[in-house]
Design a protein around this motif. Structure first.
Motif, PDB file in Angstrom:
ATOM      1  N   VAL A 227       0.773  -1.396   0.120  1.00  0.00           N
ATOM      2  CA  VAL A 227       0.114  -0.074  -0.197  1.00  0.00           C
ATOM      3  C   VAL A 227       1.164   1.017   0.374  1.00  0.00           C
ATOM      4  CG1 VAL A 227      -0.217   0.142   2.393  1.00  0.00           C
ATOM      5  CG2 VAL A 227      -2.231   1.063   1.277  1.00  0.00           C
ATOM      6  N   GLN A 228       0.463   2.388  -0.833  1.00  0.00           N
ATOM      7  CA  GLN A 228       1.170   3.701  -0.491  1.00  0.00           C
ATOM      8  C   GLN A 228       0.090   4.672  -0.413  1.00  0.00           C
ATOM      9  OE1 GLN A 228       2.125   5.066  -4.818  1.00  0.00           O
ATOM     10  NE2 GLN A 228       4.353   6.186  -3.336  1.00  0.00           N
ATOM     11  N   ILE A 229       1.048   4.618   0.514  1.00  0.00           N
ATOM     12  CA  ILE A 229       0.521   6.690   1.421  1.00  0.00           C
ATOM     13  C   ILE A 229       0.007   7.816   0.370  1.00  0.00           C
ATOM     14  CG2 ILE A 229      -0.025   7.733   3.574  1.00  0.00           C
ATOM     15  CD1 ILE A 229       0.134   4.897   4.439  1.00  0.00           C
ATOM     16  N   VAL A 230      -1.077   8.156   0.307  1.00  0.00           N
ATOM     17  CA  VAL A 230      -1.200   9.355  -0.442  1.00  0.00           C
ATOM     18  C   VAL A 230      -1.541  10.549  -0.024  1.00  0.00           C
ATOM     19  CG1 VAL A 230      -0.960   7.339  -2.269  1.00  0.00           C
ATOM     20  CG2 VAL A 230      -3.402   8.705  -1.571  1.00  0.00           C
ATOM     21  N   GLU A 231      -1.326  11.623  -0.400  1.00  0.00           N
ATOM     22  CA  GLU A 231      -2.469  13.143   0.016  1.00  0.00           C
ATOM     23  C   GLU A 231      -3.137  12.505  -0.509  1.00  0.00           C
ATOM     24  OE1 GLU A 231      -0.821  15.425   1.535  1.00  0.00           O
ATOM     25  OE2 GLU A 231       1.490  15.412   0.621  1.00  0.00           O
TER      26      GLU A 231
END
Length: 232
Positions: A227-231
């Motif tokens: 999972v990527q943390i995004v704005e």
């Protein structure tokens, strides 16, 4: 009796090989690895304690895909906590630890994402942790795999990497309260039901993440999670 508006879709988690697992409740075990308990300022084998996340806090991510988790509001200190997730397939109350395995449908790897600053403030004030633990999409989770196909045991590795660097690493045998004991204690307080998920606790090494970070969570024998943390 008719509803006054259309009900929301039920939360569910994909199953490896096909199908989906409908989520009933999400239980989480606090401070269930010795070294994590120490880094949080506690020592010894304290009695197990639990908190909950809403069922729709799950953020299901298919194996091989990189999901996206929006950085949540109100926090400047979002932490990762990798966990073995236990999926209940047969409910019950007052389940003995020795009988617990027959109530387990399968396993997954999950992340108990935590707004640590809000949790810490709640602790100081003696208030519940809900705002720090139970926010939207706070429970990213990979596909479930049937227990018989997982071979989860004491030597099973649990590892979290952030941007390719290992942050958390341990084995399931280092749980303070093992899976059978967790189910015994939980089922003494709640009647467990098919669809319940149990986040079993996180090893040491919890730390902050920021937008752009990619988390890769793995528990040996179960589908992985990225999972990527995004704005927001």
């Amino acid at each position: 009796m008719s509803h006054v508006f259309a009900p929301s879709a039920a939360a569910s988690v994909p199953v490896a090989g096909g199908g989906s697992f409908p989520v009933h409740r999400i239980y989480c075990v606090g401070r269930n690895y010795v070294e994590h308990a120490k880094e949080m300022g506690f020592t010894g084998r304290e009695p197990p304690f639990f908190f909950m996340k809403p069922a729709d806090a799950v953020l299901p991510i298919a194996e091989g895909e990189v999901g996206e988790m929006p950085y949540p509001s109100l926090t400047k200190d979002l932490h990762h906590e990798i966990e073995l997730v236990v999926a209940i397939g047969t409910g019950g109350k007052a389940i003995a630890a020795a009988d617990a395995v027959r109530h387990v449908w399968g396993y997954a790897v999950g992340l108990d994402m935590t707004r640590r600053d809000l949790q810490g403030e709640a602790k100081k004030l003696g208030r519940p942790w809900d705002i720090g633990k139970g926010f939207d999409q706070s429970a990213p989770i990979g596909p479930l795999r049937a227990a018989a196909d997982c071979k989860v045991g004491p030597d099973t590795a649990i590892i979290l990497e952030v941007n390719g660097t290992v942050r958390q690493q341990s084995t399931i045998g280092k749980l303070i309260w093992n899976i059978g004991e967790i189910i015994e204690h939980l089922s003494a307080a709640w009647e467990l039901a098919p669809g319940d998920l149990i986040f079993s606790g996180t090893p040491e090494g919890v730390a902050a993440v920021k937008p752009g970070d990619v988390l890769r969570a793995s528990v040996e024998g179960v589908p992985g999670l990225q999972v990527q943390i995004v704005e927001r």
